[in-house]
Motif scaffolding. Structure first.
Motif, PDB file in Angstrom:
ATOM      1  N   ILE A  52       0.856  -1.203   0.000  1.00  0.00           N
ATOM      2  CA  ILE A  52       0.000   0.000   0.000  1.00  0.00           C
ATOM      3  C   ILE A  52       0.889   1.250   0.000  1.00  0.00           C
ATOM      4  N   TRP A  53       1.981   1.201   0.795  1.00  0.00           N
ATOM      5  CA  TRP A  53       2.856   2.372   0.869  1.00  0.00           C
ATOM      6  C   TRP A  53       3.542   2.658  -0.469  1.00  0.00           C
ATOM      7  N   PHE A  54       3.914   1.590  -1.210  1.00  0.00           N
ATOM      8  CA  PHE A  54       4.532   1.803  -2.525  1.00  0.00           C
ATOM      9  C   PHE A  54       3.549   2.508  -3.464  1.00  0.00           C
ATOM     10  N   ILE A  55       2.281   2.041  -3.443  1.00  0.00           N
ATOM     11  CA  ILE A  55       1.286   2.655  -4.343  1.00  0.00           C
ATOM     12  C   ILE A  55       1.024   4.103  -3.905  1.00  0.00           C
ATOM     13  N   THR A  56       0.987   4.341  -2.578  1.00  0.00           N
ATOM     14  CA  THR A  56       0.790   5.704  -2.066  1.00  0.00           C
ATOM     15  C   THR A  56       1.915   6.617  -2.565  1.00  0.00           C
ATOM     16  N   ALA A  57       3.151   6.106  -2.509  1.00  0.00           N
ATOM     17  CA  ALA A  57       4.297   6.921  -2.919  1.00  0.00           C
ATOM     18  C   ALA A  57       4.219   7.246  -4.414  1.00  0.00           C
ATOM     19  N   VAL A  58       3.928   6.237  -5.231  1.00  0.00           N
ATOM     20  CA  VAL A  58       3.885   6.462  -6.684  1.00  0.00           C
ATOM     21  C   VAL A  58       2.758   7.448  -7.031  1.00  0.00           C
ATOM     22  N   THR A  59       1.564   7.267  -6.410  1.00  0.00           N
ATOM     23  CA  THR A  59       0.465   8.182  -6.710  1.00  0.00           C
ATOM     24  C   THR A  59       0.770   9.589  -6.170  1.00  0.00           C
ATOM     25  N   GLY A  60       1.459   9.660  -5.021  1.00  0.00           N
ATOM     26  CA  GLY A  60       1.818  10.964  -4.441  1.00  0.00           C
ATOM     27  C   GLY A  60       2.799  11.714  -5.335  1.00  0.00           C
ATOM     28  N   ILE A  61       3.775  11.004  -5.849  1.00  0.00           N
ATOM     29  CA  ILE A  61       4.757  11.638  -6.737  1.00  0.00           C
ATOM     30  C   ILE A  61       4.053  12.088  -8.025  1.00  0.00           C
ATOM     31  N   THR A  62       3.085  11.272  -8.501  1.00  0.00           N
ATOM     32  CA  THR A  62       2.324  11.644  -9.701  1.00  0.00           C
ATOM     33  C   THR A  62       1.536  12.939  -9.462  1.00  0.00           C
ATOM     34  N   VAL A  63       0.900  13.044  -8.276  1.00  0.00           N
ATOM     35  CA  VAL A  63       0.152  14.271  -7.945  1.00  0.00           C
ATOM     36  C   VAL A  63       1.103  15.465  -7.971  1.00  0.00           C
ATOM     37  N   TYR A  64       2.305  15.300  -7.380  1.00  0.00           N
ATOM     38  CA  TYR A  64       3.294  16.392  -7.368  1.00  0.00           C
ATOM     39  C   TYR A  64       3.671  16.797  -8.801  1.00  0.00           C
ATOM     40  N   VAL A  65       3.942  15.805  -9.657  1.00  0.00           N
ATOM     41  CA  VAL A  65       4.351  16.086 -11.043  1.00  0.00           C
ATOM     42  C   VAL A  65       3.232  16.833 -11.774  1.00  0.00           C
ATOM     43  N   LEU A  66       1.979  16.378 -11.576  1.00  0.00           N
ATOM     44  CA  LEU A  66       0.843  17.025 -12.256  1.00  0.00           C
ATOM     45  C   LEU A  66       0.666  18.467 -11.788  1.00  0.00           C
ATOM     46  N   LEU A  67       0.739  18.650 -10.454  1.00  0.00           N
ATOM     47  CA  LEU A  67       0.387  19.946  -9.857  1.00  0.00           C
ATOM     48  C   LEU A  67       1.499  20.992  -9.970  1.00  0.00           C
ATOM     49  N   TYR A  68       2.753  20.544  -9.931  1.00  0.00           N
ATOM     50  CA  TYR A  68       3.847  21.519  -9.868  1.00  0.00           C
ATOM     51  C   TYR A  68       4.779  21.487 -11.074  1.00  0.00           C
ATOM     52  N   LEU A  69       4.819  20.385 -11.827  1.00  0.00           N
ATOM     53  CA  LEU A  69       5.735  20.324 -12.966  1.00  0.00           C
ATOM     54  C   LEU A  69       4.992  20.418 -14.299  1.00  0.00           C
ATOM     55  N   LEU A  70       3.949  19.562 -14.481  1.00  0.00           N
ATOM     56  CA  LEU A  70       3.242  19.559 -15.761  1.00  0.00           C
ATOM     57  C   LEU A  70       2.305  20.761 -15.898  1.00  0.00           C
ATOM     58  N   TYR A  71       1.509  21.006 -14.837  1.00  0.00           N
ATOM     59  CA  TYR A  71       0.525  22.101 -14.887  1.00  0.00           C
ATOM     60  C   TYR A  71       0.701  23.041 -13.702  1.00  0.00           C
ATOM     61  N   PRO A  72       1.821  23.762 -13.634  1.00  0.00           N
ATOM     62  CA  PRO A  72       2.021  24.667 -12.494  1.00  0.00           C
ATOM     63  C   PRO A  72       1.110  25.894 -12.633  1.00  0.00           C
ATOM     64  N   GLY A  73       1.017  26.657 -11.570  1.00  0.00           N
ATOM     65  CA  GLY A  73       0.253  27.905 -11.668  1.00  0.00           C
ATOM     66  C   GLY A  73      -1.090  27.857 -10.978  1.00  0.00           C
ATOM     67  N   GLY A  74      -1.427  26.695 -10.371  1.00  0.00           N
ATOM     68  CA  GLY A  74      -2.677  26.629  -9.612  1.00  0.00           C
ATOM     69  C   GLY A  74      -2.566  27.495  -8.371  1.00  0.00           C
ATOM     70  N   HIS A  75      -3.676  28.138  -7.983  1.00  0.00           N
ATOM     71  CA  HIS A  75      -3.626  29.011  -6.802  1.00  0.00           C
ATOM     72  C   HIS A  75      -3.537  28.201  -5.529  1.00  0.00           C
ATOM     73  N   THR A  76      -2.831  28.782  -4.544  1.00  0.00           N
ATOM     74  CA  THR A  76      -2.769  28.141  -3.237  1.00  0.00           C
ATOM     75  C   THR A  76      -3.755  28.837  -2.323  1.00  0.00           C
ATOM     76  N   LYS A  77      -4.705  28.044  -1.812  1.00  0.00           N
ATOM     77  CA  LYS A  77      -5.758  28.602  -0.953  1.00  0.00           C
ATOM     78  C   LYS A  77      -5.443  28.296   0.490  1.00  0.00           C
ATOM     79  N   GLY A  78      -5.282  29.339   1.294  1.00  0.00           N
ATOM     80  CA  GLY A  78      -4.948  29.126   2.697  1.00  0.00           C
ATOM     81  C   GLY A  78      -6.160  28.783   3.533  1.00  0.00           C
ATOM     82  N   LEU A  79      -5.963  27.912   4.490  1.00  0.00           N
ATOM     83  CA  LEU A  79      -7.046  27.551   5.404  1.00  0.00           C
ATOM     84  C   LEU A  79      -7.400  28.770   6.253  1.00  0.00           C
ATOM     85  N   PHE A  80      -6.340  29.400   6.848  1.00  0.00           N
ATOM     86  CA  PHE A  80      -6.564  30.593   7.661  1.00  0.00           C
ATOM     87  C   PHE A  80      -7.023  31.759   6.786  1.00  0.00           C
TER      88      PHE A  80
END
Ligand code: HEM
Length: 152
Positions: free
Chosen positions: A120-148
Motif C-alpha cells: 500500500i505504501w509503494f502505491i501511495t508513494a507512486v500516486t503521491g509523486i504523480t500528484v506532485y508532477v501534475l500539480l507543480y511540474l506539468l501544470y504549475p500555476g494553480g492558486h494556493t488557498k490558505g485555510l486561515f
C-alpha cells in the motif's frame, strides 16, 4: 523559488525516501537480517512522519494548491487525488498496526500486515509523486488557498 515554494518538493522527496527505505527493509528481512530490517523500517516510518508533518503544517499555515491544468482533466485529477489521500490514510493505519505488532513481538501477524502495508505504501508513494508532477511540474500555476486565509 522561495522556501515556501520548495515545501511540496521537499515533502514529496520524503515520500520517495520512505518508500525506498521500506523496499530496502523488506529485502533485508528476506535475507534474515532482523536488526538491519528494524533500523531501516524505523527510518522509513520516520521519513513518512516527516512528510506528514511538512504536509500538515503547509496545509494549515499556507494552504493547498488548486488544479492549474485544463478543465477537462480536473475531475480525473480530483478522483486520482482522492484515491491517493485514501491510500495514504490506510497506509498510516496499517503502518502503525505493523509497528505495534513488531514492538509486541507478534512477528507472525507482523509479517502478514507488513507485506500489505509495504505494498500500500509503494502505491501511495507512486500516486503521491504523480500528484506532485501534475500539480507543480506539468501544470504549475494553480492558486494556493490558505485555510486561515479563507477563514479570516
Ligand atoms: C512500518 C515498518 C515495518 C514494515 C513495513 C515491516 C515489514 C515487514 C515485512 C513485509 C515482513 C515479512 C517479509 C517477508 O517474509 O516477505 C517483516 C518481517 C519481520 N519484521 Fe518487519 N516491518 C516493519 C518494522 C519492523 C520493526 C520495527 C521490527 C522490529 C522491532 C520488525 C521485525 C520483523 C521481524 C522479526 C520479521 C520476521 C518475522 C518472521 O519471519 O516471522 N519489523 N516485516
Amino acid at each position: 523559488m522561495s522556501g515556501y515554494d520548495a515545501l511540496p518538493a521537499i515533502s514529496t522527496s520524503f515520500i520517495a525516501i520512505s518508500a525506498i527505505l521500506v523496499a530496502i527493509g523488506w529485502r533485508l528481512i528476506v535475507q534474515k537480517k532482523r536488526e538491519a530490517h528494524r533500523k531501516v523500517m524505523l527510518a522509513g516510518a520516520a521519513a513518512a512522519l516527516i512528510f506528514f508533518l511538512i504536509y500538515l503544517s503547509r496545509t494549515v499555515f499556507i494552504g493547498n494548491t488548486e488544479w492549474g491544468g485544463p478543465d477537462s482533466l480536473k475531475t480525473v485529477y480530483l478522483i486520482f487525488l482522492l484515491f491517493h489521500i485514501v491510500l495514504a490514510a490506510v497506509a498510516a493505519v496499517f503502518g502503525i498496526t505493523t509497528l505495534t505488532l513488531a514492538f509486541r513481538e507478534k512477528f507472525a501477524r507482523h509479517r502478514r500486515w507488513g507485506r500489505v502495508t509495504a505494498v500500500i505504501w509503494f502505491i501511495t508513494a507512486v500516486t503521491g509523486i504523480t500528484v506532485y508532477v501534475l500539480l507543480y511540474l506539468l501544470y504549475p500555476g494553480g492558486h494556493t488557498k490558505g485555510l486561515f486565509g479563507a477563514i479570516f
